[in-house]
Design a protein around this motif. Structure first.
Motif, PDB file in Angstrom:
ATOM      1  N   ARG A  48       0.861  -1.187   0.000  1.00 46.92           N
ATOM      2  CA  ARG A  48       0.000   0.000   0.000  1.00 46.92           C
ATOM      3  C   ARG A  48       0.897   1.237   0.000  1.00 46.92           C
ATOM      4  NH1 ARG A  48      -5.701   1.152   2.918  1.00 46.92           N
ATOM      5  NH2 ARG A  48      -5.781   3.417   2.569  1.00 46.92           N
ATOM      6  N   CYS A  49       0.806   1.995  -1.067  1.00 45.48           N
ATOM      7  CA  CYS A  49       1.701   3.136  -1.262  1.00 45.48           C
ATOM      8  C   CYS A  49       1.365   4.257  -0.300  1.00 45.48           C
ATOM      9  CB  CYS A  49       1.610   3.642  -2.701  1.00 45.48           C
ATOM     10  SG  CYS A  49       1.940   2.373  -3.931  1.00 45.48           S
ATOM     11  N   ASP A  50       2.433   4.823   0.245  1.00 42.06           N
ATOM     12  CA  ASP A  50       2.261   5.956   1.143  1.00 42.06           C
ATOM     13  C   ASP A  50       3.115   7.104   0.626  1.00 42.06           C
ATOM     14  OD1 ASP A  50       1.393   7.483   3.204  1.00 42.06           O
ATOM     15  OD2 ASP A  50       2.136   6.203   4.803  1.00 42.06           O
ATOM     16  N   ASP A  51       3.935   7.648   1.413  1.00 37.84           N
ATOM     17  CA  ASP A  51       4.747   8.793   0.992  1.00 37.84           C
ATOM     18  C   ASP A  51       6.160   8.349   0.631  1.00 37.84           C
ATOM     19  OD1 ASP A  51       2.664  10.596   1.354  1.00 37.84           O
ATOM     20  OD2 ASP A  51       3.100  10.789   3.499  1.00 37.84           O
ATOM     21  N   GLU A  52       6.265   7.426  -0.351  1.00 37.45           N
ATOM     22  CA  GLU A  52       7.589   6.986  -0.792  1.00 37.45           C
ATOM     23  C   GLU A  52       8.321   8.142  -1.478  1.00 37.45           C
ATOM     24  OE1 GLU A  52       5.380   3.563   0.154  1.00 37.45           O
ATOM     25  OE2 GLU A  52       4.891   4.980  -1.428  1.00 37.45           O
ATOM     26  N   GLU A  53       9.566   8.318  -1.112  1.00 38.43           N
ATOM     27  CA  GLU A  53      10.349   9.414  -1.673  1.00 38.43           C
ATOM     28  C   GLU A  53      11.392   8.930  -2.680  1.00 38.43           C
ATOM     29  OE1 GLU A  53      12.067  11.496   1.567  1.00 38.43           O
ATOM     30  OE2 GLU A  53      10.142  12.266   2.331  1.00 38.43           O
ATOM     31  N   GLY A  54      11.581   7.624  -2.776  1.00 37.77           N
ATOM     32  CA  GLY A  54      12.609   7.104  -3.668  1.00 37.77           C
ATOM     33  C   GLY A  54      12.148   7.017  -5.109  1.00 37.77           C
ATOM     34  N   ALA A  55      13.035   6.474  -5.950  1.00 39.74           N
ATOM     35  CA  ALA A  55      12.740   6.343  -7.377  1.00 39.74           C
ATOM     36  C   ALA A  55      11.813   5.169  -7.651  1.00 39.74           C
ATOM     37  CB  ALA A  55      14.036   6.177  -8.171  1.00 39.74           C
ATOM     38  N   ARG A  56      11.784   4.190  -6.749  1.00 42.50           N
ATOM     39  CA  ARG A  56      10.973   2.991  -6.951  1.00 42.50           C
ATOM     40  C   ARG A  56       9.987   2.817  -5.813  1.00 42.50           C
ATOM     41  NH1 ARG A  56      16.288   1.439  -7.308  1.00 42.50           N
ATOM     42  NH2 ARG A  56      17.127   1.058  -9.396  1.00 42.50           N
ATOM     43  N   VAL A  57       8.835   2.294  -6.160  1.00 49.03           N
ATOM     44  CA  VAL A  57       7.851   1.915  -5.154  1.00 49.03           C
ATOM     45  C   VAL A  57       8.046   0.433  -4.853  1.00 49.03           C
ATOM     46  CG1 VAL A  57       5.391   1.653  -4.642  1.00 49.03           C
ATOM     47  CG2 VAL A  57       6.198   3.656  -5.917  1.00 49.03           C
ATOM     48  N   PRO A  58       8.147   0.024  -3.606  1.00 51.03           N
ATOM     49  CA  PRO A  58       8.341  -1.399  -3.303  1.00 51.03           C
ATOM     50  C   PRO A  58       7.185  -2.245  -3.845  1.00 51.03           C
ATOM     51  CG  PRO A  58       8.690  -0.032  -1.356  1.00 51.03           C
ATOM     52  CD  PRO A  58       8.092   0.859  -2.401  1.00 51.03           C
ATOM     53  N   ILE A  59       7.494  -3.520  -4.122  1.00 46.86           N
ATOM     54  CA  ILE A  59       6.423  -4.432  -4.517  1.00 46.86           C
ATOM     55  C   ILE A  59       5.807  -5.091  -3.296  1.00 46.86           C
ATOM     56  CG2 ILE A  59       7.336  -4.848  -6.822  1.00 46.86           C
ATOM     57  CD1 ILE A  59       8.570  -7.426  -5.806  1.00 46.86           C
ATOM     58  N   GLY A  60       6.360  -4.850  -2.118  1.00 48.64           N
ATOM     59  CA  GLY A  60       5.689  -5.205  -0.887  1.00 48.64           C
ATOM     60  C   GLY A  60       6.105  -6.529  -0.276  1.00 48.64           C
ATOM     61  N   ARG A  61       5.159  -7.109   0.442  1.00 48.16           N
ATOM     62  CA  ARG A  61       5.395  -8.352   1.167  1.00 48.16           C
ATOM     63  C   ARG A  61       4.567  -9.471   0.546  1.00 48.16           C
ATOM     64  NH1 ARG A  61       4.947  -4.200   4.918  1.00 48.16           N
ATOM     65  NH2 ARG A  61       6.848  -3.817   6.135  1.00 48.16           N
ATOM     66  N   PRO A  62       4.977 -10.731   0.747  1.00 44.03           N
ATOM     67  CA  PRO A  62       4.232 -11.854   0.163  1.00 44.03           C
ATOM     68  C   PRO A  62       2.807 -11.940   0.701  1.00 44.03           C
ATOM     69  CG  PRO A  62       6.411 -12.542   0.917  1.00 44.03           C
ATOM     70  CD  PRO A  62       6.205 -11.159   1.438  1.00 44.03           C
ATOM     71  N   LEU A  63       1.882 -12.322  -0.181  1.00 47.37           N
ATOM     72  CA  LEU A  63       0.517 -12.577   0.226  1.00 47.37           C
ATOM     73  C   LEU A  63       0.450 -13.918   0.967  1.00 47.37           C
ATOM     74  CD1 LEU A  63      -1.331 -11.562  -3.070  1.00 47.37           C
ATOM     75  CD2 LEU A  63      -1.015 -10.165  -1.017  1.00 47.37           C
ATOM     76  N   ALA A  64      -0.677 -14.182   1.585  1.00 47.55           N
ATOM     77  CA  ALA A  64      -0.858 -15.441   2.304  1.00 47.55           C
ATOM     78  C   ALA A  64      -0.735 -16.620   1.337  1.00 47.55           C
ATOM     79  CB  ALA A  64      -2.223 -15.455   2.988  1.00 47.55           C
ATOM     80  N   GLY A  65      -0.030 -17.657   1.752  1.00 46.49           N
ATOM     81  CA  GLY A  65       0.132 -18.837   0.918  1.00 46.49           C
ATOM     82  C   GLY A  65       1.174 -18.702  -0.160  1.00 46.49           C
ATOM     83  N   VAL A  66       1.989 -17.649  -0.091  1.00 46.43           N
ATOM     84  CA  VAL A  66       3.012 -17.391  -1.109  1.00 46.43           C
ATOM     85  C   VAL A  66       4.386 -17.440  -0.458  1.00 46.43           C
ATOM     86  CG1 VAL A  66       3.969 -15.663  -2.675  1.00 46.43           C
ATOM     87  CG2 VAL A  66       1.501 -16.019  -2.571  1.00 46.43           C
ATOM     88  N   ALA A  67       5.328 -18.045  -1.154  1.00 41.24           N
ATOM     89  CA  ALA A  67       6.727 -18.079  -0.704  1.00 41.24           C
ATOM     90  C   ALA A  67       7.567 -17.214  -1.629  1.00 41.24           C
ATOM     91  CB  ALA A  67       7.252 -19.506  -0.688  1.00 41.24           C
ATOM     92  N   CYS A  68       8.338 -16.306  -1.067  1.00 43.87           N
ATOM     93  CA  CYS A  68       9.253 -15.451  -1.832  1.00 43.87           C
ATOM     94  C   CYS A  68      10.668 -15.637  -1.285  1.00 43.87           C
ATOM     95  CB  CYS A  68       8.850 -13.983  -1.722  1.00 43.87           C
ATOM     96  SG  CYS A  68       7.295 -13.568  -2.526  1.00 43.87           S
ATOM     97  N   GLU A  69      11.570 -16.032  -2.146  1.00 42.93           N
ATOM     98  CA  GLU A  69      12.962 -16.215  -1.757  1.00 42.93           C
ATOM     99  C   GLU A  69      13.866 -15.455  -2.714  1.00 42.93           C
ATOM    100  OE1 GLU A  69      13.906 -20.340  -1.648  1.00 42.93           O
ATOM    101  OE2 GLU A  69      12.419 -20.828  -0.095  1.00 42.93           O
ATOM    102  N   LEU A  70      14.929 -14.920  -2.175  1.00 45.09           N
ATOM    103  CA  LEU A  70      15.957 -14.276  -2.992  1.00 45.09           C
ATOM    104  C   LEU A  70      17.209 -15.138  -2.941  1.00 45.09           C
ATOM    105  CD1 LEU A  70      15.632 -10.470  -2.166  1.00 45.09           C
ATOM    106  CD2 LEU A  70      14.809 -11.704  -4.161  1.00 45.09           C
ATOM    107  N   ARG A  71      17.645 -15.613  -4.115  1.00 43.03           N
ATOM    108  CA  ARG A  71      18.807 -16.493  -4.174  1.00 43.03           C
ATOM    109  C   ARG A  71      19.873 -15.887  -5.086  1.00 43.03           C
ATOM    110  NH1 ARG A  71      18.276 -21.455  -1.829  1.00 43.03           N
ATOM    111  NH2 ARG A  71      16.176 -21.977  -1.084  1.00 43.03           N
TER     112      ARG A  71
END
Length: 261
Positions: A48-71
């Motif tokens: 949920r976008c708020d007052d982001e000041e950077g160049a990119r808006v985050p894609i956020g956190r995983p939804l329920a039942g979803v696995a996100c890994e960075l390798r």
């Protein structure tokens, strides 16, 4: 539109500048940024976008039942702040690509405890607040108006043309669909080639930027790599040439001295 309460963004990366413009124009509406490829049933993260000041808006956190890994390149889990490939899993994961077992095996890999993960090819990093930040692609895939475009596939089609030796495929922002940058009067063959290719693949939402003047980044990289390889060889070759010249000059003198003795 004063009745709008929620606005969802997806399909392409949401820039901070665009997010700020949306909130200025629609202050009563909550702006949500969602991320997820087709292989994972579209949406896997939310922000949920708020007052982001950077160049990119985050894609956020995983939804329920979803696995996100960075390798990382060693297939190890990446720590917070490190840039790595985003692997996705969960109940919405597809079974694979129809009729493409090799690509399925490449992209859908075994996870822990019998699970499966999808290698998205997207680069991201964990922020220290637990949100994911999308940073681009690990390959040359791009998105144009929400559609995936494989630059290498288009380049392969161009190189398949009998009169083409090198090809460059670039994306130019703001260019109309199906338009080649080459002018018809100056580059009729190139325009005709694009026309024939368009009949096979449909309209190409890609441009050859300064088609006759600018080589692609890949061609430039290859040229630089070749120069890096050839430079020491040229130095050695020049040294040998100099030695041969010196020997050619000295040999008669040496022979005369020996004859005089």
């Amino acid at each position: 539109c004063h009745s709008l309460r929620h606005l969802f963004s997806g399909g392409e990366a949401l820039s901070g500048e665009l997010g700020r413009r949306v909130r200025e124009c629609l202050p009563q509406a909550a702006l949500h940024n969602r991320y997820g490829p087709t292989e994972t049933a579209i949406n896997v993260t939310h922000w949920r976008c708020d007052d982001e000041e950077g160049a990119r808006v985050p894609i956020g956190r995983p939804l329920a039942g979803v696995a996100c890994e960075l390798r990382d390149g060693e297939l190890e889990l990446a720590p917070a702040g490190a840039v790595a490939e985003l692997w996705l899993g969960g109940s919405g994961l597809a079974r694979g690509y129809l009729g493409r077992p090799a690509l399925t095996a490449e992209r859908f890999v075994p996870g822990e405890e019998g699970t499966r993960l999808y290698r998205s090819g997207d680069l991201a990093r964990w922020r220290h607040d637990g949100a994911l930040e999308f940073l681009g692609r690990a390959d040359e895939q791009v998105k144009v108006r929400g559609f995936r475009i494989e630059l290498e596939e288009i380049r392969a089609h161009l190189l398949a043309q009998p009169a083409v030796r090198q090809a460059a495929v670039l994306v130019r922002e703001g260019a109309p669909l199906g338009t080649a940058l080459a002018q018809k009067k100056r580059f009729p063959g190139l325009v005709a080639m694009f026309a024939r290719l368009g009949e096979q693949t449909g309209e190409l939402p890609l441009m050859l930027q300064r088609a006759a003047q600018q080589l692609s980044a890949e061609v430039q990289r290859r040229a630089m790599h070749l120069a890096t390889i050839l430079e020491p060889l040229l130095i050695v070759a020049m040294g040998l040439v100099v030695m041969l010249i010196v020997l050619a000059v000295l040999m008669p003198i040496i022979q005369l001295n020996q004859f005089a003795k």
